[in-house]
Design an enzyme around this catalytic site. Sequence first.
Site, PDB file in Angstrom:
ATOM      1  N   ARG A  41       0.822  -1.221   0.000  1.00 28.10           N
ATOM      2  CA  ARG A  41       0.000   0.000   0.000  1.00 28.10           C
ATOM      3  C   ARG A  41       0.851   1.264   0.000  1.00 28.10           C
ATOM      4  O   ARG A  41       0.448   2.264  -0.578  1.00 28.10           O
ATOM      5  CB  ARG A  41      -0.954  -0.019   1.188  1.00 28.10           C
ATOM      6  CG  ARG A  41      -2.073  -0.998   0.940  1.00 28.10           C
ATOM      7  CD  ARG A  41      -3.109  -0.958   2.020  1.00 28.10           C
ATOM      8  NE  ARG A  41      -4.266  -1.737   1.599  1.00 28.10           N
ATOM      9  CZ  ARG A  41      -5.118  -2.315   2.425  1.00 28.10           C
ATOM     10  NH1 ARG A  41      -4.959  -2.191   3.727  1.00 28.10           N
ATOM     11  NH2 ARG A  41      -6.125  -3.009   1.954  1.00 28.10           N
ATOM     12  N   LYS A 210     -19.367 -16.821   4.683  1.00 27.26           N
ATOM     13  CA  LYS A 210     -20.806 -16.790   4.951  1.00 27.26           C
ATOM     14  C   LYS A 210     -21.619 -16.177   3.832  1.00 27.26           C
ATOM     15  O   LYS A 210     -21.234 -15.157   3.257  1.00 27.26           O
ATOM     16  CB  LYS A 210     -21.067 -15.983   6.230  1.00 27.26           C
ATOM     17  CG  LYS A 210     -20.541 -16.658   7.454  1.00 27.26           C
ATOM     18  CD  LYS A 210     -20.838 -15.814   8.658  1.00 27.26           C
ATOM     19  CE  LYS A 210     -20.458 -16.552   9.934  1.00 27.26           C
ATOM     20  NZ  LYS A 210     -20.652 -15.700  11.099  1.00 27.26           N
ATOM     21  N   GLY A 344     -10.564  -8.707   0.614  1.00 28.28           N
ATOM     22  CA  GLY A 344      -9.311  -8.809   1.354  1.00 28.28           C
ATOM     23  C   GLY A 344      -8.722 -10.202   1.316  1.00 28.28           C
ATOM     24  O   GLY A 344      -7.546 -10.402   0.982  1.00 28.28           O
ATOM     25  N   GLY A 367     -13.416  -3.829   0.202  1.00 26.67           N
ATOM     26  CA  GLY A 367     -14.744  -3.366   0.608  1.00 26.67           C
ATOM     27  C   GLY A 367     -15.353  -2.444  -0.417  1.00 26.67           C
ATOM     28  O   GLY A 367     -16.515  -2.579  -0.788  1.00 26.67           O
TER      29      GLY A 367
HETATM   30  P1  ADP Z   1     -13.063 -11.779   1.023  1.00 26.56           P
HETATM   31  O1  ADP Z   1     -12.271 -11.168   2.151  1.00 26.56           O
HETATM   32  O2  ADP Z   1     -12.210 -12.069  -0.164  1.00 26.56           O
HETATM   33  O3  ADP Z   1     -14.308 -11.013   0.702  1.00 26.56           O
HETATM   34  P2  ADP Z   1     -14.445 -13.552   2.822  1.00 26.56           P
HETATM   35  O4  ADP Z   1     -13.990 -12.723   3.959  1.00 26.56           O
HETATM   36  O5  ADP Z   1     -15.865 -13.533   2.469  1.00 26.56           O
HETATM   37  O6  ADP Z   1     -13.558 -13.230   1.523  1.00 26.56           O
HETATM   38  O7  ADP Z   1     -14.092 -15.087   3.100  1.00 26.56           O
HETATM   39  C1  ADP Z   1     -12.794 -15.529   3.418  1.00 26.56           C
HETATM   40  C2  ADP Z   1     -12.825 -16.606   4.471  1.00 26.56           C
HETATM   41  O8  ADP Z   1     -13.696 -17.663   4.093  1.00 26.56           O
HETATM   42  C3  ADP Z   1     -11.452 -17.221   4.636  1.00 26.56           C
HETATM   43  O9  ADP Z   1     -10.982 -16.921   5.944  1.00 26.56           O
HETATM   44  C4  ADP Z   1     -11.691 -18.722   4.463  1.00 26.56           C
HETATM   45  O10 ADP Z   1     -10.988 -19.518   5.403  1.00 26.56           O
HETATM   46  C5  ADP Z   1     -13.198 -18.832   4.678  1.00 26.56           C
HETATM   47  N1  ADP Z   1     -13.752 -20.047   4.063  1.00 26.56           N
HETATM   48  C6  ADP Z   1     -13.655 -20.427   2.775  1.00 26.56           C
HETATM   49  N2  ADP Z   1     -14.220 -21.639   2.587  1.00 26.56           N
HETATM   50  C7  ADP Z   1     -14.673 -22.050   3.794  1.00 26.56           C
HETATM   51  C8  ADP Z   1     -15.339 -23.238   4.269  1.00 26.56           C
HETATM   52  N3  ADP Z   1     -15.627 -24.226   3.434  1.00 26.56           N
HETATM   53  N4  ADP Z   1     -15.675 -23.292   5.579  1.00 26.56           N
HETATM   54  C9  ADP Z   1     -15.362 -22.280   6.412  1.00 26.56           C
HETATM   55  N5  ADP Z   1     -14.734 -21.132   6.038  1.00 26.56           N
HETATM   56  C10 ADP Z   1     -14.389 -21.024   4.750  1.00 26.56           C
HETATM   57 MG    MG Z   2     -12.635 -11.128   4.276  1.00 27.51          MG
END
Ligand code: ADP
Ligand code: MG
Length: 387
Positions: A41, A210, A344, A367
């Site tokens: 960054r 989620k 992220g 975000g």
């Molecule tokens: P981003 O930050 O790219 O938007 P998220 O924060 O929504 O992504 O999701 C990332 C998290 O989802 C990671 O910490 C990963 O470990 C978790 N994750 C991915 N697949 C699973 C799973 N099958 N069960 C539980 N957690 C999961």
């Molecule tokens: Mg995330």
Amino acid sequence: MAAKRSVGTLTETDLKEKKVFLRADLNVPLDDNQKITDDNRIRASVPTIKFLMEKGAKVILASHLGRPKGVTPKYSLKPLVPRLTELLGAQVVMANDCIGEEVEKLAASLPNGGVLLLENVRFYKEEEKNDPEFAKKLASVADLYVNDAFGTAHRAHASTEGVTKYLKPAVAGFLMQKLIRVLTAVGIGLSCGAVANPKKPFAAIVGGSKVSTKIGVIESLLAKVDILILGGGMIFTFYKAQGYAVGKSLVEEDKLELAISLIQKAKSKGIVPASSIPDGWMGLDIGPDSIKSFSQTLDTTKTVIWNGPMGVFEFEKFAAGTDAIAKKLAELTAKGVTTIIGGGDSVAAVEKAGLADKMSHISTGGGASLELLEGKTLPGVMALDDA
Ligand code: ADP
Ligand code: MG
């Protein structure tokens, strides 16, 4: 979309001897010894700072770091001074605060081309509240405004939105400009916020933990994409809703109905190969069949947006699915497909796979890009002068 005026339109006449309030995103990770563990960054902010320095401006650099509650030494920006100084080739002066007398004095004594780094703007709760008095104090030391902090553009904070009421011109920095351009290129308009005219076929890959955190993204994308691929932890809520056994996998019981309605909306689009999961087992990554069918589907696309890892990639054992998709997207990018990675954890996963520079676009402003996908506007961008 409303194009925004870029810092590049400012000339030496506009900038020489002028004090520029530059809001950057210097929110770098620090370890327990206050050592920078990833300076991406900082490096990304350099082109705008250097441009202003070279045009003879006095640069007053502001950023947040972490989520401090009041003044919190471990979230000080002080550890950034040596690296910034090194990258800019000029000694950066650091203030102990972001407003007040000391800042005024230091700003007044800045030479042309000098850089003053303010202390973490989030040491004041007024920052996130977008308090007008606080914004006015921040703005009071400067003549004009540049915002290069795309990552916080989805928040109307004092240093991203409030200050624009007191500083003119208020323009986009080069990094901000680049991100706006990429998002516009795939048809994500700023004012409407919707994905309008991407090159087709257009696929989105959504994963992560989620479904509840991605409802807006999924709903908005469903209306736009030709193909929607779901993976990650959220998939089990969909499986369960369809009556499959999911063992101990992550399921959001209160989102089962929503999952059904999303499936109905998706119908022909969603590719969700499901097998039953034995009791007591937990789904932590997509399997070889999914990797294969996802890859085949992606082969047909011209534009791909990816948000949310396919599995718990933080553990090597469960990173295979995420790595395979990252590799696939890198391969497609080389063939001319536009690939955009936002979020992220998604960006971290792609970086971990060593493929970050193989994608068309990586959004450090996770975000902010997500909110764009959801059809929200970005106050930090909207507040800037139109081009
Ligand atoms: P981003 O930050 O790219 O938007 P998220 O924060 O929504 O992504 O999701 C990332 C998290 O989802 C990671 O910490 C990963 O470990 C978790 N994750 C991915 N697949 C699973 C799973 N099958 N069960 C539980 N957690 C999961
Ligand atoms: Mg995330």
